[in-house]
Write an enzyme that holds these catalytic residues in place. Structure first.
Site, PDB file in Angstrom:
ATOM      1  N   GLY A 143      -0.114   6.196   9.673  1.00 26.09           N
ATOM      2  CA  GLY A 143      -0.318   7.409   9.522  1.00 26.09           C
ATOM      3  C   GLY A 143      -1.428   7.708  10.322  1.00 26.09           C
TER       4      GLY A 143
ATOM      5  N   TYR B 247       8.438  -4.127  -3.822  1.00 26.65           N
ATOM      6  CA  TYR B 247       8.198  -3.241  -2.318  1.00 26.65           C
ATOM      7  C   TYR B 247       9.615  -3.112  -1.970  1.00 26.65           C
ATOM      8  CZ  TYR B 247       6.834  -2.254   2.502  1.00 26.65           C
ATOM      9  OH  TYR B 247       6.656  -1.593   3.448  1.00 26.65           O
TER      10      TYR B 247
HETATM   11  N1  NAP Z   1       2.880  -2.563   8.221  1.00 28.09           N
HETATM   12  C1  NAP Z   1       3.886  -2.676   8.468  1.00 28.09           C
HETATM   13  O1  NAP Z   1       4.430  -3.749   8.926  1.00 28.09           O
HETATM   14  C2  NAP Z   1       5.281  -1.812   7.780  1.00 28.09           C
HETATM   15  C3  NAP Z   1       6.472  -2.507   7.993  1.00 28.09           C
HETATM   16  C4  NAP Z   1       7.415  -1.488   7.111  1.00 28.09           C
HETATM   17  C5  NAP Z   1       7.022  -0.378   6.838  1.00 28.09           C
HETATM   18  N2  NAP Z   1       5.970  -0.162   6.531  1.00 28.09           N
HETATM   19  C6  NAP Z   1       5.454   1.271   5.937  1.00 28.09           C
HETATM   20  O2  NAP Z   1       4.726   2.116   6.707  1.00 28.09           O
HETATM   21  C7  NAP Z   1       3.949   3.062   5.830  1.00 28.09           C
HETATM   22  C8  NAP Z   1       2.612   2.931   6.349  1.00 28.09           C
HETATM   23  O3  NAP Z   1       2.001   1.797   6.116  1.00 28.09           O
HETATM   24  P1  NAP Z   1       0.774   1.122   7.041  1.00 28.09           P
HETATM   25  O4  NAP Z   1       1.354  -0.347   7.089  1.00 28.09           O
HETATM   26  O5  NAP Z   1       0.321   2.180   7.724  1.00 28.09           O
HETATM   27  O6  NAP Z   1      -0.134   0.733   5.765  1.00 28.09           O
HETATM   28  P2  NAP Z   1      -1.665   1.101   5.412  1.00 28.09           P
HETATM   29  O7  NAP Z   1      -2.670   0.838   6.595  1.00 28.09           O
HETATM   30  O8  NAP Z   1      -1.938   0.559   3.909  1.00 28.09           O
HETATM   31  O9  NAP Z   1      -1.570   2.549   4.899  1.00 28.09           O
HETATM   32  C9  NAP Z   1      -1.088   3.250   3.821  1.00 28.09           C
HETATM   33  C10 NAP Z   1      -1.360   4.713   3.759  1.00 28.09           C
HETATM   34  O10 NAP Z   1      -0.841   5.013   2.449  1.00 28.09           O
HETATM   35  C11 NAP Z   1      -1.787   5.647   1.506  1.00 28.09           C
HETATM   36  N3  NAP Z   1      -1.729   5.014   0.183  1.00 28.09           N
HETATM   37  C12 NAP Z   1      -1.418   3.979  -0.398  1.00 28.09           C
HETATM   38  N4  NAP Z   1      -1.517   3.897  -1.834  1.00 28.09           N
HETATM   39  C13 NAP Z   1      -1.471   5.247  -1.918  1.00 28.09           C
HETATM   40  C14 NAP Z   1      -1.679   5.883  -3.338  1.00 28.09           C
HETATM   41  N5  NAP Z   1      -1.363   5.319  -4.419  1.00 28.09           N
HETATM   42  N6  NAP Z   1      -1.890   7.287  -3.340  1.00 28.09           N
HETATM   43  C15 NAP Z   1      -1.798   7.912  -2.090  1.00 28.09           C
HETATM   44  N7  NAP Z   1      -1.834   7.186  -0.762  1.00 28.09           N
HETATM   45  C16 NAP Z   1      -1.689   5.970  -0.905  1.00 28.09           C
HETATM   46  C17 NAP Z   1      -3.176   4.988   2.060  1.00 28.09           C
HETATM   47  O11 NAP Z   1      -4.278   5.834   1.996  1.00 28.09           O
HETATM   48  P3  NAP Z   1      -5.519   5.374   0.811  1.00 28.09           P
HETATM   49  O12 NAP Z   1      -5.674   3.919   0.894  1.00 28.09           O
HETATM   50  O13 NAP Z   1      -6.552   6.246   1.369  1.00 28.09           O
HETATM   51  O14 NAP Z   1      -4.824   5.985  -0.643  1.00 28.09           O
HETATM   52  C18 NAP Z   1      -2.633   4.881   3.640  1.00 28.09           C
HETATM   53  O15 NAP Z   1      -3.268   6.033   4.138  1.00 28.09           O
HETATM   54  C19 NAP Z   1       4.259   2.528   4.411  1.00 28.09           C
HETATM   55  O16 NAP Z   1       5.130   3.354   3.544  1.00 28.09           O
HETATM   56  C20 NAP Z   1       4.683   0.916   4.558  1.00 28.09           C
HETATM   57  O17 NAP Z   1       5.617   0.826   3.459  1.00 28.09           O
HETATM   58  C21 NAP Z   1       4.863  -0.846   7.194  1.00 28.09           C
END
Ligand code: NAP
Length: 298
Positions: free
Chosen positions: A15, A164
């Protein structure tokens, strides 16, 4: 591009990168996250990239549905148009926790919060049509099961990976149902698996076996994004493309593996499951089951 885009979960990972890229394309980027320090950093980057368009950071915890309602009200008060809503915020928890409403946290943050936010903002999206809803799911949705929906909601027999996967299956079912309900309004709804990105906080916080796996994957991906692995930048491109590209302007109800259209799990074709999930989700967040028809904020 003078679009207004609301992007959730932009304080880190995919994001954060997508926020910067959208701003570089001239969009007014409104974004959320809980971490205020990271939010301030991203806001500076967004405003520097798009000095004319500006941008805004809304610190919101998606486990708190009242805060999600407040976010929708604020965005609707401050902006008279919304061209895209990107539901990207997501979490994976190693231990069972519930929200104040008694809902298992992964399901609440990953599915119910975007369900609520989207339906509260649907009137603004419809009025701004053509407009888009993009939701970040995961290929892990294929391992999910929502046949015992109440057990998932309560987090019974909690397993982190299952919770998840269930929430990510809910993202795909939600997208398909939303696309049907919005047909003919000029608002599209699609979802995306962004690839496996070992560098984000989501994966770095994993425990046990998955941590070993992700360390190995990190090594591979640091050399070059190969096979199912993706860079943070490549994953962000997939989100940005779905939110803005003319190529997908008329596509709705679809699942993408990065930038390619793909087939989701067979469960997504189960109309009864889609309807049941929609009704139960509406009940859990206090909306009428008829949403996105009408305007729940009026
Ligand atoms: N990384 C992968 O391999 C992967 C694969 C498939 C799908 N995804 C999906 O991609 C999306 C982004 O994930 P990412 O990999 O970029 O992970 P990330 O670096 O952990 O980012 C997650 C974002 O969601 C926010 N968030 C988490 N818990 C929250 C809460 N309780 N309330 C409000 N905001 C919250 C976090 O912000 P704060 O901590 O500031 O709240 C952060 O901005 C997710 O939907 C994830 O399921 C990721």
């Amino acid at each position: 591009m003078d679009r207004v885009v609301l992007l959730t979960g932009a304080t880190s990972g995919i994001g954060r990168e997508a926020a910067r890229k959208l701003a570089e394309r001239g969009a007014t980027v409104l974004f959320t996250g809980r971490d205020r320090e990271a939010g301030a950093d991203v806001l500076s980057a967004v405003r520097a990239a798009a000095p004319e368009s500006g941008g805004e950071f809304y610190p919101v915890d998606f486990a708190d549905f009242d805060a999600v309602r407040e976010l929708a009200r604020t965005v609707r008060t401050e902006y008279d148009r919304l061209d895209a809503l990107v539901n990207n915020a997501g979490t994976s928890r190693s231990e069972r926790r519930t929200t104040e409403d008694g809902v298992e946290l992964t399901f609440a943050v990953n599915h119910l919060a975007p369900f609520l936010l989207t339906n509260l903002l649907a009137p603004r999206l419809r009025a701004s049509a053509p407009a888009r809803v993009v939701t970040t799911s995961s290929a892990l949705h294929e391992n999910g099961s929502l046949s015992d929906l109440d057990a998932v909601v309560r987090g019974e027999e909690f397993d982190a990976l299952d919770a998840y996967a269930d929430s990510k299956l809910a993202n795909v079912l939600f997208t398909r149902e939303l696309a049907d309900r919005l047909a003919g309004t000029g608002v599209t709804a699609n979802c995306v698996h962004p690839g496996w990105i070992p560098g984000t906080r989501l994966v770095r916080n994993a425990t046990g076996f998955s941590r070993l796996f992700t360390s190995a994957a990190s090594l591979v991906a640091s050399v070059a994004p190969v096979g199912p692995f993706e860079s943070v930048s490549g994953a962000a491109d997939a989100l940005v493309s779905l939110a803005t590209s003319d190529e997908v302007a008329d596509v709705s109800g679809a699942y993408f593996d990065r930038r390619e259209r793909a087939s989701p799990a067979a469960a997504v074709n189960d109309e009864e499951l889609r309807t049941r999930l929609w009704r139960r989700s509406a009940e859990l967040v206090g909306l009428p089951a008829s949403v996105p028809e009408g305007d729940p904020l009026r």
